[in-house]
Design a protein around this motif. Structure first.
Motif, PDB file in Angstrom:
ATOM      1  N   LYS A 255     -70.126-124.616  20.467  1.00  0.00           N
ATOM      2  CA  LYS A 255     -71.255-124.370  21.360  1.00  0.00           C
ATOM      3  C   LYS A 255     -71.389-122.906  21.741  1.00  0.00           C
ATOM      4  O   LYS A 255     -72.498-122.383  21.897  1.00  0.00           O
ATOM      5  N   TYR A 256     -70.248-122.234  21.916  1.00  0.00           N
ATOM      6  CA  TYR A 256     -70.253-120.816  22.312  1.00  0.00           C
ATOM      7  C   TYR A 256     -69.563-119.942  21.261  1.00  0.00           C
ATOM      8  O   TYR A 256     -68.997-118.898  21.593  1.00  0.00           O
TER       9      TYR A 256
ATOM     10  N   ASN B 195     -62.278-121.479  20.817  1.00  0.00           N
ATOM     11  CA  ASN B 195     -63.573-120.945  20.370  1.00  0.00           C
ATOM     12  C   ASN B 195     -64.464-122.132  19.976  1.00  0.00           C
ATOM     13  O   ASN B 195     -64.578-122.482  18.807  1.00  0.00           O
TER      14      ASN B 195
ATOM     15  N   LYS C  12     -80.018-117.772  27.755  1.00  0.00           N
ATOM     16  CA  LYS C  12     -79.747-118.282  26.410  1.00  0.00           C
ATOM     17  C   LYS C  12     -79.983-119.787  26.349  1.00  0.00           C
ATOM     18  O   LYS C  12     -79.953-120.480  27.371  1.00  0.00           O
ATOM     19  N   ASN C  13     -80.229-120.266  25.135  1.00  0.00           N
ATOM     20  CA  ASN C  13     -80.500-121.679  24.878  1.00  0.00           C
ATOM     21  C   ASN C  13     -81.660-122.208  25.727  1.00  0.00           C
ATOM     22  O   ASN C  13     -81.595-123.302  26.300  1.00  0.00           O
TER      23      ASN C  13
ATOM     24  N   SER D  31     -72.353-114.144  30.568  1.00  0.00           N
ATOM     25  CA  SER D  31     -72.665-115.270  31.456  1.00  0.00           C
ATOM     26  C   SER D  31     -71.486-115.458  32.403  1.00  0.00           C
ATOM     27  O   SER D  31     -70.476-114.759  32.297  1.00  0.00           O
TER      28      SER D  31
ATOM     29  N   ARG E 271     -63.251-120.534  26.204  1.00  0.00           N
ATOM     30  CA  ARG E 271     -64.193-119.860  25.316  1.00  0.00           C
ATOM     31  C   ARG E 271     -63.823-118.389  25.263  1.00  0.00           C
ATOM     32  O   ARG E 271     -63.117-117.884  26.140  1.00  0.00           O
TER      33      ARG E 271
ATOM     34  N   GLU F 206     -83.281-115.642  25.660  1.00  0.00           N
ATOM     35  CA  GLU F 206     -82.093-114.807  25.870  1.00  0.00           C
ATOM     36  C   GLU F 206     -82.463-113.330  25.819  1.00  0.00           C
ATOM     37  O   GLU F 206     -83.199-112.896  24.923  1.00  0.00           O
TER      38      GLU F 206
ATOM     39  N   ALA G  67     -78.200-119.513  31.993  1.00  0.00           N
ATOM     40  CA  ALA G  67     -78.058-120.267  30.747  1.00  0.00           C
ATOM     41  C   ALA G  67     -78.720-121.629  30.901  1.00  0.00           C
ATOM     42  O   ALA G  67     -78.393-122.390  31.807  1.00  0.00           O
TER      43      ALA G  67
END
Length: 400
Positions: free
Chosen positions: A45-46, A42, A268-269, A16, A9, A287, A233
């Motif tokens: 999801k991120y 990439n 986040k999420n 994170s 990623r 977040e 997260a």
């Protein structure tokens, strides 16, 4: 020295665990004069919009990325059962991404190529076909161990069986690949021992999470008390399960201790269920824009992990911010800390209750633990010292 770093990623912004580890690795090496090229998957999801990256470090590196849909789908998972591949890993491989990486390798000559985590290891064959560089695998955790522990906590039998199946596939893949590298970096001593147990014969060193302490400046005047907080997260299953356990089994008794006590959860999420807990003293923030500012504003950090592997970056950050951290043994695994001195360990509901009671009735105690925590991470996690050690390994590899 020219180094290519492969990541699953984009490590921008470093907000994170995985991005922070990669980002600080690059930051430390750049200061020592290492030329860095970054190739990042990439995933949706991120997903990061590269045009939105505004970071001085980003301007110092050469960067390539490949957009990839790595989401789990029922059809793909079903087909994978009849293959000999690990579904967790194979989702990160794409022929077009491999071609792009191959072109980069043909156009550039690298001294070191570092694979950050297991999910970019499927590109090892491409690297070996197109480069004579020394290859390094950095284990951010023991992936199959994470899934084995998650399976143990799963109560629904069919799902538990599938999780165990995934863990077995991961273990085969992880153990087969480990000796194809010139060097392996573990993130903790515990992980180093695990890697040795499953047959690592290549050179193996421990490189823990590194922090730039100039970023972690505390301001006690902005810290509210009595406050508890959890930061992580919520799309990472161990975080979600640990927090569920704490809220269901521990928090109802804790909030009765003091009517002014507040428990803040952020990350986040954030799952919908956390917003629906029936508690006036629970504050769900989702977040946060600035994790360091959030940590600074609260007093006592709660980390109730029941599964996982590697090293919890948020604990290291909390220690850097002089926080008293109450965590399970699992959460603190890999960190050179001492219960009662620079952290409080709690593995049962009763132990969490007593540790939190001690902190809110004796503020001097949690402040003292926080000060010791800062000294501990300064000793073990200074980005300058860790980067120098890593560069020394690079230089030794090039002389072999």
């Amino acid at each position: 020295m020219k180094t290519l770093i492969l990541t699953n990623r984009i490590p921008f912004p470093p907000n994170s665990g995985y991005p922070i580890v990669v980002y600080n690795t690059m930051k430390g090496l750049l200061k020592l004069g290492v030329e860095i090229t970054l190739f990042s998957i990439n995933p949706n999801k991120y997903k990061v919009d590269v045009e939105d990256i505004y970071d001085p470090l980003f301007e110092q590196i050469k960067f390539h990325s490949f957009n990839l849909d790595t989401e789990v789908n029922v059809y793909g998972a079903l087909l994978n059962i009849f293959s000999n591949q690990s579904y967790n890993v194979s989702r990160y491989f794409d022929e077009d991404a491999a071609k792009l990486l191959g072109d980069i390798l043909k156009e550039n000559e690298f001294d070191i190529i570092q694979f950050e985590g297991l999910f970019v290891v499927p590109y090892l064959d491409v690297v070996k076909e197109n480069s004579k560089a020394k290859v390094i695998y950095r284990a951010h955790n023991i992936e199959f161990d994470v899934w084995e522990r998650i399976a143990l906590t799963e109560k629904f039998t069919p799902r538990r069986s599938y999780l165990q199946f995934l863990a077995r596939r991961l273990k085969v893949y992880e153990t087969e690949q480990i000796n194809r590298f010139h060097q392996v970096f573990a993130i903790s001593e515990q992980d180093r021992q695990s890697i040795l147990r499953f047959g690592c014969e290549t050179a193996l060193e421990v490189f823990p999470v590194a922090l730039d302490f100039e970023k972690y400046v505390t301001d006690p005047s902005k810290t509210s008390f009595p406050t508890l907080f959890h930061l992580g997260a919520m799309d990472w299953r161990p975080n979600k399960e640990g927090l569920e356990w704490f809220l269901d089994e521990i928090w109802p008794d804790i909030e009765k201790l003091n009517s002014e006590l507040r428990f803040y959860i952020a990350g986040k999420n954030m799952q919908k269920q956390f917003f629906e807990y029936d508690s006036e003293n629970l504050v769900v923030e989702g977040e946060v824009f600035d994790a360091v500012e959030f940590i600074n504003s609260k007093a006592i950090m709660i980390v109730p992990l029941l599964s996982g592997s590697g090293m919890r970056v948020k604990i290291i950050e909390g220690m850097a911010m002089r926080k008293c951290i109450i965590a399970t043994s699992m959460a603190a695994e890999g960190i050179r800390c001492e219960n009662g001195k620079d952290i409080l360990i709690a593995d049962t509901a009763d132990e969490f209750y007593r540790a939190i009671l001690q902190c809110i009735t004796n503020p001097k105690k949690w402040r003292e633990i926080g000060e010791n925590a800062r000294k501990t991470v300064e000793r073990d996690h200074d980005v300058r010292i860790i980067a120098e050690r890593m560069l020394n390994i690079y230089q030794k590899l090039l002389t072999v």
